[in-house]
Design an enzyme around this catalytic site. Structure first.
Site, short mmCIF file in Angstrom:
data_model
loop_
_atom_site.label_atom_id
_atom_site.label_comp_id
_atom_site.label_asym_id
_atom_site.label_seq_id
_atom_site.Cartn_x
_atom_site.Cartn_y
_atom_site.Cartn_z
N TYR A 1 0.70 -1.12 0.06
CA TYR A 1 0.09 0.14 0.02
C TYR A 1 0.98 1.25 -0.08
O TYR A 1 0.67 2.21 -0.45
CB TYR A 1 -0.95 0.04 1.25
CG TYR A 1 -2.04 -0.70 1.00
CD1 TYR A 1 -2.21 -1.98 0.70
CD2 TYR A 1 -3.26 -0.03 1.34
CE1 TYR A 1 -3.46 -2.57 0.44
CE2 TYR A 1 -4.77 -0.78 1.59
CZ TYR A 1 -4.77 -1.89 0.83
OH TYR A 1 -5.84 -2.76 0.76
N LYS B 1 3.52 -15.22 1.48
CA LYS B 1 3.50 -16.12 0.29
C LYS B 1 5.14 -16.33 0.10
O LYS B 1 5.74 -15.88 -0.75
CB LYS B 1 2.96 -15.00 -0.95
CG LYS B 1 2.96 -15.80 -2.10
CD LYS B 1 1.92 -16.72 -2.22
CE LYS B 1 1.94 -17.70 -3.53
NZ LYS B 1 0.92 -18.59 -3.71
N ASP C 1 -3.04 -18.36 -0.22
CA ASP C 1 -3.96 -18.85 -1.14
C ASP C 1 -4.38 -20.00 -0.43
O ASP C 1 -5.64 -20.21 -0.09
CB ASP C 1 -3.25 -19.58 -2.45
CG ASP C 1 -2.06 -20.07 -2.25
OD1 ASP C 1 -1.36 -19.96 -1.02
OD2 ASP C 1 -1.50 -20.57 -3.30
N ASP D 1 -5.98 -7.23 4.11
CA ASP D 1 -7.31 -6.64 3.51
C ASP D 1 -8.17 -7.69 2.96
O ASP D 1 -9.26 -7.75 3.22
CB ASP D 1 -6.70 -5.76 2.43
CG ASP D 1 -7.91 -4.97 1.81
OD1 ASP D 1 -8.73 -4.41 2.62
OD2 ASP D 1 -8.08 -4.64 0.55
N ASP E 1 -11.63 -9.54 4.98
CA ASP E 1 -13.17 -9.43 4.24
C ASP E 1 -13.67 -10.85 4.03
O ASP E 1 -15.21 -11.15 4.43
CB ASP E 1 -13.14 -9.01 2.87
CG ASP E 1 -13.48 -7.31 2.86
OD1 ASP E 1 -13.11 -6.54 3.94
OD2 ASP E 1 -14.24 -6.95 1.79
C1 IPM Z 1 -10.26 -1.58 4.50
C2 IPM Z 1 -10.35 -0.81 3.31
C3 IPM Z 1 -9.42 0.19 3.20
C4 IPM Z 1 -8.03 -0.54 2.69
C5 IPM Z 1 -9.70 0.90 1.69
C6 IPM Z 1 -11.09 1.64 1.82
C7 IPM Z 1 -8.43 2.00 1.50
O1 IPM Z 1 -10.88 -1.79 2.35
O2 IPM Z 1 -10.11 -0.75 5.44
O3 IPM Z 1 -10.04 -2.45 4.53
O4 IPM Z 1 -7.82 -1.15 1.85
O5 IPM Z 1 -7.31 -0.64 3.92
MG MG Z 2 -10.68 -3.78 2.85
#
Ligand code: IPM
Ligand code: MG
Length: 357
Positions: free
Chosen positions: A143, A189, A221, A245, A249
């Site tokens: 990032y 990885k 993975d 990230d 999710d």
């Molecule tokens: C998160 C979001 C952020 C990230 C974005 C909005 C920059 O997806 O907080 O997970 O990728 O960190």
């Molecule tokens: Mg995110």
């Protein structure tokens, strides 16, 4: 004399303002109960800041958040700002805030509430009892790595980690594991990337200071697959920025709704506490957003930022009780609902449970 806390509030875009208002309602009720005071100071960030002052992270916000005890954050972004150049996008504001406050450790619990075990797309027996803490490195990796460049013919980013960066996030993960089930899975990885080779070496080194904690390593993975296949094998997952990230999710869906899960971004300065979901512009202003993720983020703020452990527990217990009693916002209304409630009703009900507990 009772304690005073200063909380920076960034409501943001989309459903941000609605859900943050409910978290404040619950914080006020818990503050009254446990006899401390909270003073709120609002700051602009993201789309709201772009509209108001032309940049996603105004100077005033950057300076202001350094003078508070913690930052409560809603959500940012939306289609309205999608076509702006990168430096003007709402997300750039959030990344800048994380970097400025050096919140290098992002804690993202993925917990399955028993009452909502049917809300997940996975089978109840796979997810019942899941309790994972994803510890994501937040201020380094691909990032932020340099060099980075975009040209229409060729573009690149760089995934960089220093020994020190890996060490400090690993320590956070092991410290948390010591208070939990004492198991850490480090995700990388290392079969392909040099940066992961170093990651693995350093995590291994840090683990020597935690002989009670069991450490294993997993490729990213495989980790993605294992999260869906058998999530109960995980206690603490520690990983870099982009892997975290993605995995967080995926892990969030174990719980059934992304509207339930909080996060804490901490370092040595002020922490940022925010739901893991986005600004959901499609449902903004309709009173159907689930405020629980933000209310649970306020509980994480009390726990990790203000050390008000009993107050944090009171909020967590109230959320569980409200779900057990069948109150549901629209996103989780299909699962054992006794009453379907709006965003503000959910906030008020949780606040009441807190005060009458
Ligand atoms: C998160 C979001 C952020 C990230 C974005 C909005 C920059 O997806 O907080 O997970 O990728 O960190
Ligand atoms: Mg995110």
């Amino acid at each position: 004399m009772s304690k005073n806390y200063k909380i920076g509030v960034i409501k943001g875009d989309g459903i941000g303002p609605e859900i943050v208002d409910e978290a404040i309602k619950v914080l006020d009720s818990v503050a009254a109960k446990f006899d401390f005071n909270i003073e709120y100071k609002e700051f602009l960030l993201g789309g709201a800041a772009i509209d108001e002052v032309g940049v996603p992270l105004p100077e005033e916000t950057l300076n202001g958040v350094k003078k508070v005890d913690a930052v409560l954050f809603g959500a940012i972004g939306g289609p309205k700002w999608d076509n702006l150049p990168r430096e003007l996008r709402p997300e750039t504001g959030l990344l800048g805030l994380r970097k400025e406050l050096e919140t290098f450790a992002n804690l993202r619990p993925a917990v399955v509430y028993d009452e909502l075990v049917n809300a997940s797309t996975l089978k109840p027996e796979v997810i019942k009892g899941v309790d994972i803490m994803v510890v994501r490195e937040l201020t380094g990796g691909i990032y932020f790595g340099e060099p980075r460049e975009y040209t229409p013919q060729r573009a690149y980013n760089t995934m960089v980690y220093t020994r020190e960066e890996i060490k400090r996030i690993a320590k956070v993960a092991f410290d948390i594991a010591m208070k939990r089930d004492k198991r850490v899975t480090s995700v990388d990885k290392a079969n392909v990337l040099e940066v992961s080779q170093l990651w693995r070496e350093v995590v291994q080194e840090v683990s020597k200071d935690y002989p009670e904690v069991e450490l294993n390593h997993m490729y990213v993975d495989n980790a993605a697959m294992q999260l869906i296949r058998e999530p109960k094998q995980f206690d603490v997952i520690v990983t870099g920025n982009i892997f975290g990230d993605i995995l967080s999710d995926a892990a969030s869906m174990l719980s059934g709704s992304i509207g339930l899960l909080p996060s804490a971004s901490i370092g040595s300065k002020v922490g940022i506490y925010e739901p893991i979901h986005g600004s959901a512009p499609d449902i903004a202003g309709q009173g159907i957003a689930n405020p629980i993720a933000t209310i649970a983020s306020a509980a994480m703020m009390l726990k990790y930022g203000l050390n008000e452990l009993e107050a944090a527990k009171a909020i967590e217990n109230a959320i569980k009780a409200v779900l057990a009693d069948g109150y549901r916002t629209k996103d989780i209304s299909a699962y054992d609902a006794k009453e379907i409630v709006t965003t503000t009703e959910m906030g008020s009900i949780i606040a009441n449970y807190v005060s009458k507990a």
